[in-house]
Design an enzyme around this catalytic site. Sequence first.
Site, short mmCIF file in Angstrom:
data_model
loop_
_atom_site.label_atom_id
_atom_site.label_comp_id
_atom_site.label_asym_id
_atom_site.label_seq_id
_atom_site.Cartn_x
_atom_site.Cartn_y
_atom_site.Cartn_z
N CYS A 199 0.92 -1.16 0.15
CA CYS A 199 0.06 0.07 0.02
C CYS A 199 0.86 1.27 0.10
O CYS A 199 1.77 1.41 0.97
CB CYS A 199 -0.73 0.00 1.37
SG CYS A 199 -1.86 1.50 1.38
N CYS A 214 -8.80 -4.86 -10.06
CA CYS A 214 -8.20 -3.66 -11.08
C CYS A 214 -7.77 -2.65 -10.11
O CYS A 214 -8.49 -1.97 -9.48
CB CYS A 214 -9.46 -3.39 -11.83
SG CYS A 214 -9.04 -2.27 -12.96
N CYS A 256 0.18 3.19 3.62
CA CYS A 256 0.75 2.47 4.69
C CYS A 256 1.78 1.50 4.84
O CYS A 256 2.45 1.21 5.91
CB CYS A 256 -0.53 2.33 5.88
SG CYS A 256 -1.21 0.86 5.10
N CYS A 283 -7.25 -0.56 1.00
CA CYS A 283 -6.58 -1.12 1.99
C CYS A 283 -7.46 -1.35 3.37
O CYS A 283 -7.81 -0.38 4.01
CB CYS A 283 -5.16 -0.19 2.11
SG CYS A 283 -4.26 -0.89 3.71
N CYS A 327 -5.11 1.31 6.29
CA CYS A 327 -5.30 2.72 6.48
C CYS A 327 -6.86 3.27 5.82
O CYS A 327 -6.85 4.35 5.85
CB CYS A 327 -4.09 3.39 5.69
SG CYS A 327 -3.93 3.00 3.86
FE FE Z 1 -2.59 1.21 3.61
#
Ligand code: FE
Length: 131
Positions: A44, A116, A47, A93, A96
Amino acid sequence: MMKSDAEWRESLTPEQYRVLRGKGTEPAFAGAYWDHSEEGTYLCAGCGLELFASAQKFDSGTGWPSFWRPVAPDRVGIETDLSHGMRRTEVHCARCGGHLGHVFNDGPEPTGLRYCINSVSLRFEPAAARP
Ligand code: FE
């Protein structure tokens, strides 16, 4: 990891902020990873949580990096997205809350799913760099 909006603005690039925090979409065939096939992990960009791996990446022809599953089911959350006159499933995510992209039911086996994902929501870590 809960950051204030001001903290996100400060820690992300404007394009990362637009996509991750504003649920934007990068143009197709324009991101860093749609045509990227190196072995490694996609974290990510907000984070650092490990989200996707090259072993589950496939060429969807859409111009966005596409995966048939995340590294573990609990790494991402989903939410119904009714924007732009469509009914889609938004993917974010799990840690976060950053917007990643959407998941569709037209992916390859074994899941039949196509995650996607915006390149700008990800940060690639090559396998060779891992401890
Ligand atoms: Fe994250």
